[in-house]
Write a protein that holds these residues in place. Structure first.
Motif, PDB file in Angstrom:
ATOM      1  N   PHE A 409       0.509  -1.566  -0.286  1.00 57.58           N
ATOM      2  CA  PHE A 409      -0.059   0.360  -0.104  1.00 57.58           C
ATOM      3  C   PHE A 409       0.603   0.902   0.423  1.00 57.58           C
ATOM      4  CE2 PHE A 409      -2.360  -3.812   1.953  1.00 57.58           C
ATOM      5  CZ  PHE A 409      -3.750  -3.777   1.141  1.00 57.58           C
ATOM      6  N   ILE A 410       2.267   1.291   0.383  1.00 59.54           N
ATOM      7  CA  ILE A 410       2.963   2.746   0.371  1.00 59.54           C
ATOM      8  C   ILE A 410       3.898   1.840  -0.442  1.00 59.54           C
ATOM      9  CG2 ILE A 410       5.401   3.292   1.417  1.00 59.54           C
ATOM     10  CD1 ILE A 410       4.472   1.853   4.326  1.00 59.54           C
ATOM     11  N   GLN A 411       3.903   1.113  -1.443  1.00 56.54           N
ATOM     12  CA  GLN A 411       4.275   0.598  -2.895  1.00 56.54           C
ATOM     13  C   GLN A 411       3.563   1.857  -3.621  1.00 56.54           C
ATOM     14  OE1 GLN A 411       5.366  -2.827  -3.296  1.00 56.54           O
ATOM     15  NE2 GLN A 411       7.221  -2.879  -2.623  1.00 56.54           N
ATOM     16  N   SER A 412       1.915   1.432  -3.248  1.00 58.52           N
ATOM     17  CA  SER A 412       1.032   1.722  -4.168  1.00 58.52           C
ATOM     18  C   SER A 412       1.283   3.335  -4.361  1.00 58.52           C
ATOM     19  CB  SER A 412      -0.183   1.793  -3.757  1.00 58.52           C
ATOM     20  OG  SER A 412      -1.170   2.081  -4.671  1.00 58.52           O
ATOM     21  N   MET A 413       1.071   4.351  -3.183  1.00 58.27           N
ATOM     22  CA  MET A 413       0.958   5.715  -2.500  1.00 58.27           C
ATOM     23  C   MET A 413       2.079   5.834  -3.845  1.00 58.27           C
ATOM     24  SD  MET A 413       0.182   7.135   0.694  1.00 58.27           S
ATOM     25  CE  MET A 413       0.148   5.460   1.545  1.00 58.27           C
ATOM     26  N   LYS A 414       3.198   5.493  -3.327  1.00 57.17           N
ATOM     27  CA  LYS A 414       4.773   5.915  -3.807  1.00 57.17           C
ATOM     28  C   LYS A 414       4.593   6.188  -5.655  1.00 57.17           C
ATOM     29  CE  LYS A 414       8.490   4.110  -1.812  1.00 57.17           C
ATOM     30  NZ  LYS A 414       9.612   5.145  -0.999  1.00 57.17           N
ATOM     31  N   LEU A 415       3.681   4.862  -6.320  1.00 57.27           N
ATOM     32  CA  LEU A 415       4.270   5.053  -6.899  1.00 57.27           C
ATOM     33  C   LEU A 415       2.924   6.385  -8.090  1.00 57.27           C
ATOM     34  CD1 LEU A 415       3.283   1.689  -9.606  1.00 57.27           C
ATOM     35  CD2 LEU A 415       2.139   4.369 -11.018  1.00 57.27           C
ATOM     36  N   LYS A 416       1.640   6.434  -7.576  1.00 56.60           N
ATOM     37  CA  LYS A 416       1.028   7.236  -7.452  1.00 56.60           C
ATOM     38  C   LYS A 416       1.269   8.891  -7.481  1.00 56.60           C
ATOM     39  CE  LYS A 416      -2.987   4.431  -8.103  1.00 56.60           C
ATOM     40  NZ  LYS A 416      -4.555   4.110  -8.067  1.00 56.60           N
ATOM     41  N   ASN A 417       1.802   9.485  -6.260  1.00 59.41           N
ATOM     42  CA  ASN A 417       2.673   9.971  -5.691  1.00 59.41           C
ATOM     43  C   ASN A 417       3.936  10.941  -6.863  1.00 59.41           C
ATOM     44  OD1 ASN A 417       1.044  11.425  -4.166  1.00 59.41           O
ATOM     45  ND2 ASN A 417       2.182   9.954  -2.460  1.00 59.41           N
ATOM     46  N   THR A 418       4.666   9.430  -7.671  1.00 55.89           N
ATOM     47  CA  THR A 418       5.068   9.787  -8.305  1.00 55.89           C
ATOM     48  C   THR A 418       5.032  10.395  -9.965  1.00 55.89           C
ATOM     49  OG1 THR A 418       6.880   8.027  -7.553  1.00 55.89           O
ATOM     50  CG2 THR A 418       6.930   8.660  -9.821  1.00 55.89           C
ATOM     51  N   LEU A 419       3.603   9.469 -10.194  1.00 51.22           N
ATOM     52  CA  LEU A 419       2.831   9.974 -11.239  1.00 51.22           C
ATOM     53  C   LEU A 419       2.436  11.426 -11.161  1.00 51.22           C
ATOM     54  CD1 LEU A 419       1.002   6.638 -11.871  1.00 51.22           C
ATOM     55  CD2 LEU A 419       2.704   7.799 -13.796  1.00 51.22           C
ATOM     56  N   ARG A 420       1.905  11.958 -10.077  1.00 50.42           N
ATOM     57  CA  ARG A 420       1.365  13.218  -9.919  1.00 50.42           C
ATOM     58  C   ARG A 420       2.960  13.963  -9.971  1.00 50.42           C
ATOM     59  NH1 ARG A 420      -1.727  10.452  -5.262  1.00 50.42           N
ATOM     60  NH2 ARG A 420      -3.486   9.980  -6.322  1.00 50.42           N
ATOM     61  N   TYR A 421       4.196  14.028  -9.352  1.00 49.39           N
ATOM     62  CA  TYR A 421       4.737  14.867  -9.604  1.00 49.39           C
ATOM     63  C   TYR A 421       5.053  15.090 -11.038  1.00 49.39           C
ATOM     64  CZ  TYR A 421      10.080  15.006 -10.218  1.00 49.39           C
ATOM     65  OH  TYR A 421      11.693  15.454 -10.209  1.00 49.39           O
ATOM     66  N   LEU A 422       5.191  14.320 -11.971  1.00 49.79           N
ATOM     67  CA  LEU A 422       5.818  13.981 -13.176  1.00 49.79           C
ATOM     68  C   LEU A 422       4.901  14.815 -14.218  1.00 49.79           C
ATOM     69  CD1 LEU A 422       6.595  10.299 -14.247  1.00 49.79           C
ATOM     70  CD2 LEU A 422       7.619  12.743 -13.986  1.00 49.79           C
ATOM     71  N   ARG A 423       3.557  15.000 -13.383  1.00 49.24           N
ATOM     72  CA  ARG A 423       2.476  16.014 -13.717  1.00 49.24           C
ATOM     73  C   ARG A 423       2.219  17.425 -13.120  1.00 49.24           C
ATOM     74  NH1 ARG A 423       2.760  16.074 -18.318  1.00 49.24           N
ATOM     75  NH2 ARG A 423       0.993  15.220 -20.184  1.00 49.24           N
ATOM     76  N   GLY A 424       3.500  17.695 -12.197  1.00 46.58           N
ATOM     77  CA  GLY A 424       2.919  19.326 -11.544  1.00 46.58           C
ATOM     78  C   GLY A 424       2.136  18.576 -10.608  1.00 46.58           C
ATOM     79  N   GLU A 425       1.282  17.536 -10.493  1.00 47.34           N
ATOM     80  CA  GLU A 425       0.211  17.646  -9.023  1.00 47.34           C
ATOM     81  C   GLU A 425       0.438  17.866  -7.961  1.00 47.34           C
ATOM     82  OE1 GLU A 425      -3.014  17.821  -9.767  1.00 47.34           O
ATOM     83  OE2 GLU A 425      -3.858  18.325 -12.476  1.00 47.34           O
ATOM     84  N   ASP A 426      -0.558  17.976  -6.918  1.00 44.44           N
ATOM     85  CA  ASP A 426      -0.173  17.767  -5.402  1.00 44.44           C
ATOM     86  C   ASP A 426      -0.470  16.787  -5.509  1.00 44.44           C
ATOM     87  OD1 ASP A 426       0.357  20.826  -4.883  1.00 44.44           O
ATOM     88  OD2 ASP A 426      -2.176  21.176  -4.910  1.00 44.44           O
ATOM     89  N   LEU A 427       0.954  16.488  -3.985  1.00 38.61           N
ATOM     90  CA  LEU A 427       1.017  15.422  -3.769  1.00 38.61           C
ATOM     91  C   LEU A 427      -0.675  14.851  -3.182  1.00 38.61           C
ATOM     92  CD1 LEU A 427       5.163  14.798  -2.982  1.00 38.61           C
ATOM     93  CD2 LEU A 427       3.485  14.797  -4.732  1.00 38.61           C
ATOM     94  N   ILE A 428      -0.613  13.408  -3.176  1.00 41.37           N
ATOM     95  CA  ILE A 428      -1.785  13.594  -2.028  1.00 41.37           C
ATOM     96  C   ILE A 428      -1.099  12.853  -0.051  1.00 41.37           C
ATOM     97  CG2 ILE A 428      -3.842  12.074  -1.337  1.00 41.37           C
ATOM     98  CD1 ILE A 428      -4.893  13.368  -3.701  1.00 41.37           C
ATOM     99  N   THR A 429      -1.582  13.404   0.765  1.00 45.93           N
ATOM    100  CA  THR A 429      -0.659  12.608   1.790  1.00 45.93           C
ATOM    101  C   THR A 429      -1.756  12.159   2.978  1.00 45.93           C
ATOM    102  OG1 THR A 429      -1.577  14.663   3.257  1.00 45.93           O
ATOM    103  CG2 THR A 429       0.521  14.878   2.070  1.00 45.93           C
ATOM    104  N   HIS A 430      -3.303  12.171   2.527  1.00 44.75           N
ATOM    105  CA  HIS A 430      -4.282  11.413   3.199  1.00 44.75           C
ATOM    106  C   HIS A 430      -4.823  11.638   4.219  1.00 44.75           C
ATOM    107  CE1 HIS A 430      -4.752   8.913   0.235  1.00 44.75           C
ATOM    108  NE2 HIS A 430      -2.931   8.416  -0.146  1.00 44.75           N
ATOM    109  N   LEU A 431      -4.015  13.551   4.648  1.00 49.30           N
ATOM    110  CA  LEU A 431      -4.135  13.531   6.251  1.00 49.30           C
ATOM    111  C   LEU A 431      -5.483  13.933   6.140  1.00 49.30           C
ATOM    112  CD1 LEU A 431      -2.907  14.990   8.350  1.00 49.30           C
ATOM    113  CD2 LEU A 431      -2.858  16.544   7.496  1.00 49.30           C
ATOM    114  N   GLY A 432      -5.843  14.539   5.688  1.00 47.73           N
ATOM    115  CA  GLY A 432      -8.154  14.833   5.255  1.00 47.73           C
ATOM    116  C   GLY A 432      -8.213  15.895   6.407  1.00 47.73           C
ATOM    117  N   LEU A 433      -7.557  17.196   7.023  1.00 50.35           N
ATOM    118  CA  LEU A 433      -7.771  17.688   8.088  1.00 50.35           C
ATOM    119  C   LEU A 433      -8.970  18.792   7.149  1.00 50.35           C
ATOM    120  CD1 LEU A 433      -5.394  18.391  10.493  1.00 50.35           C
ATOM    121  CD2 LEU A 433      -7.330  17.191  10.733  1.00 50.35           C
ATOM    122  N   GLU A 434      -8.785  18.828   6.128  1.00 45.06           N
ATOM    123  CA  GLU A 434      -8.811  20.596   4.843  1.00 45.06           C
ATOM    124  C   GLU A 434     -10.386  20.242   4.754  1.00 45.06           C
ATOM    125  OE1 GLU A 434      -6.522  18.199   4.056  1.00 45.06           O
ATOM    126  OE2 GLU A 434      -7.390  17.906   1.764  1.00 45.06           O
TER     127      GLU A 434
END
Ligand SMILES: NC(=O)c1ccc[n+]([C@@H]2O[C@H](COP(=O)([O-])OP(=O)(O)OC[C@H]3O[C@@H](n4cnc5c(N)ncnc54)[C@H](O)[C@@H]3O)[C@@H](O)[C@H]2O)c1
Length: 437
Positions: A409-434
Motif C-alpha cells: 500500500f505504501i508502494q502503491s502510494m509512492k507510484l501514484k505520487n510519482t505520477l502526480r509529481y511528473l505532472r505537477g499535481e499536488d502529492l496526496i498525503t491522506h491527511l484530510g484535515l481540510e
C-alpha cells in the motif's frame, strides 16, 4: 506544485525486448495482441485500467493513468525476444500452456513472426536447461557486443523510436556481489576476462544499459543490481527496476502482513509452500536457483514487520518458504500459507491461505506496466533505480544504506505520487484535515 519535469512525447514505435520467451513473456505478448484486437480485457495492468485521484476528494477528478501521463499506446508496441529454444512466440505460448489454444489461434500470424534471437547462455548459471539457439563468442564482451548489434538491428528493422528491455529469463544460480561488480571499469575488464562472476543476465543488462535502454529484471538474480551497472546507468540515462515480480504467494504476503502489523498483531510463524509444474518450477527445483528465489521471497516479512521496532511481536518469527516442482499442475500454481499469529494477552490464532493462482496471468500485466512506465521514466529524464516501481517487485532495488519498502500500500502510494509529481499535481498525503475545517 510547480515545475514538473519535461517529458518527451511518446511518438513512434516502442520496441519491447524480452530476454527469455517462456510462460511470462508469451503471456505478455499474446495478451497485448489480444487486448489490441479487443479479444480480452487488460485486467491487472495499471497502465491500461488504473485511475489516479487528483486534488481533493471533493473535486471528483480521477482520470485514467494513461490519459494523465503520456504513455506509449499499446498500438505502438512491437515485441522482440531472445531464447535458447528456437520456437516462435506461437509455439512457445503453446508449450507454456498458459493461454488457451482458441485465443492463441486468433492471433497466430502475429505471434508466429516473433522468432527468438540467439541467446547468451551458459549452463553454469541455469543448470536444468539447455537449448540450441545460443550465441558463440570468445569473450563475454563479444557476447555483449552481439546483443547490442541485435538491439540496433531490431530497432532499425522495426522502425522503432525507442527500446526497453525486460529480463524474463530463468532464475540463475545464487551469486553475491564480487569485486568485478564494483565499478564500470572492473566490470568491463571482467567481461574481457570471462570472469565467472558475470552470468548471462548481467551481459544483457550491461548491453541494454550501455545503449541507454531502460532495463527491468523480472527474476531474482542480481543482474543490474550491482554498483558497476548503476554507475553505467548514471552515464547512459537508463532507468532501472527489479527484482523478481511480486505475484502469487508473495503478493498475498505483502497484502496481509502490513494489515497484521498495522493492528499490532504478533506473528510467531509463517509457513509457505507451493506446488508448481511449469519450466520455472523445474529450474527452481535446482537448489542453487531456488536459493536465489528463497532469498528474494524471505526478505519481505522482515522489512514489513520491522522486528527491530516491535521485538515482542516479530523478533522470533519462524519464516519457511518451499517450492515443490509438481508437473501435473503446469503454470497453475497452488500455494498454502499457515500463519501463526497472537493477539491480546498472547492468545494464539491461526490464519490459513490457499491460493490457486495462475502465475503468468499475474505476471503479464506487470511486465507490460514496467515496459510502459520505464519508457515514460526515460522520456522524463529519470535514470537509475526507479523506487516508485517497487510496487511490482519482491526484492525492490533500493539505494545503498536505505531499506527497501515492501508494503504494497505504501508502494502503491509512492507510484501514484510519482505520477502526480511528473505532472505537477499536488502529492496526496491522506491527511484530510481540510475537509473538517
Ligand atoms: N510467473 C511469475 O509469476 C513470476 C514471478 C516472479 C518471477 N518470475 C521469474 O520470471 C522468469 C520467467 O518465468 P517463466 O515462468 O516465464 O519461466 P519459463 O521457464 O517459462 O521461461 C523462461 C525462459 O527463459 C529462457 N532463458 C533462460 N536463460 C536464458 C538466457 N540466458 N537467454 C535467453 N533466454 C533464456 C528459457 O529458455 C525459457 O524459455 C523466471 O526467472 C521466474 O522466476 C516469474
Amino acid at each position: 506544485m510547480k515545475n514538473p519535469p519535461k517529458i518527451a512525447e511518446a511518438t513512434g514505435k516502442l520496441g519491447v525486448l524480452l530476454v527469455g520467451m517462456g510462460a511470462v513473456s508469451t503471456t505478455t505478448i499474446a495478451g497485448v495482441l489480444a487486448v489490441r484486437r479487443g479479444l480480452a480485457p487488460p485486467i491487472g495492468a495499471l497502465t491500461q485500467m488504473g485511475t489516479i485521484r487528483l486534488g481533493k476528494r471533493t473535486e471528483g477528478r480521477s482520470p485514467l493513468i494513461k490519459d494523465f501521463v503520456p504513455l506509449a499506446p499499446l498500438d505502438s508496441v512491437v515485441f522482440g525476444a531472445w531464447d535458447i529454444f528456437e520456437e516462435n512466440a506461437y509455439e512457445a505460448a503453446r508449450t507454456a500452456g498458459v493461454l488457451e489454444a482458441d485465443l492463441l489461434d486468433q492471433i497466430r500470424p502475429e505471434l508466429e513472426v516473433i522468432e527468438p534471437m540467439p541467446a547468451v547462455f551458459d549452463r553454469r548459471y541455469v543448470k536444468r536447461l539447455d537449448g540450441p539457439n545460443v550465441k558463440k563468442g570468445k569473450t563475454k564482451k563479444d557476447l555483449a557486443d552481439q546483443v547490442i548489434d541485435d538491439m540496433r538491428r531490431f530497432k532499425k528493422e522495426n522502425h522503432c523510436d525507442r527500446l526497453v528491455m525486460v529480463w524474463c529469463g530463468s532464475t540463475e544460480v545464487f551469486l553475491t556481489e564480487s569485486p568485478a561488480h564494483a565499478t564500470v571499469s572492473a566490470f568491463e575488464k571482467a567481461l574481457e576476462a570471462n570472469d565467472d562472476s558475470i552470468p548471462s543476465s548481467m551481459i544483457y543488462a550491461y548491453a541494454a544499459i550501455k545503449e541507454g535502454l531502460p532495463y527491468a529484471n523480472a527474476a531474482p538474480n542480481l543482474s543490474a543490481d550491482v554498483p558497476a551497472l548503476m554507475e553505467l546507468a548514471a552515464h547512459s540515462g537508463s532507468p532501472l527496476a527489479g527484482k523478481d515480480l511480486k505475484t502469487g504467494q508473495t503478493l498475498i504476503k505483502t497484502i496481509i502482513a502490513p494489515g497484521l502489523k498495522a493492528r499490532l498483531l504478533g506473528v510467531e510463524g509463517w509457513y509457505s509452500t507451493n506446488i508448481l509444474g511449469n519450466r520455472d518450477g523445474e529450474v527452481l527445483d535446482d537448489p542453487e536457483s531456488f536459493k536465489t528465489k528463497e532469498e528474494s521471497k524471505k526478505s519481505v516479512l522482515d522489512y514489513i514487520l520491522q522486528p527491530n521496532l516491535y521485538p515482542e511481536l516479530y523478533k522470533d518469527l519462524c519464516h519457511v518458504v518451499r517450492i515443490n516442482y509438481y508437473p501435473p499442475r503446469g503454470d497453475n500454481k497452488e500455494g498454502w500459507d499457515n500463519i501463526d499469529i497472537f493477539g491480546w494477552l498472547n492468545y494464539k490464532m491461526q490464519l490459513k491461505v490457499n491460493f490457486l493462482c495462475r502465475d503468468s496471468i499475474l505476471a503479464a500485466p506487470i511486465v507490460l506496466d514496467l515496459a510502459l512506465f520505464l519508457d515514460l521514466a526515460r522520456r522524463a529524464g529519470m535514470d537509475g533505480i526507479q523506487e516508485w516501481l517497487s510496487f511490482y517487485f519482491k526484492s525492490p532495488m533500493h539505494a545503498r544504506g536505505l531499506y527497501p519498502e515492501h508494503d504494497l500500500f505504501i508502494q502503491s502510494m509512492k507510484l501514484k505520487n510519482t505520477l502526480r509529481y511528473l505532472r505537477g499535481e499536488d502529492l496526496i498525503t491522506h491527511l484530510g484535515l481540510e475537509y473538517y475545517d
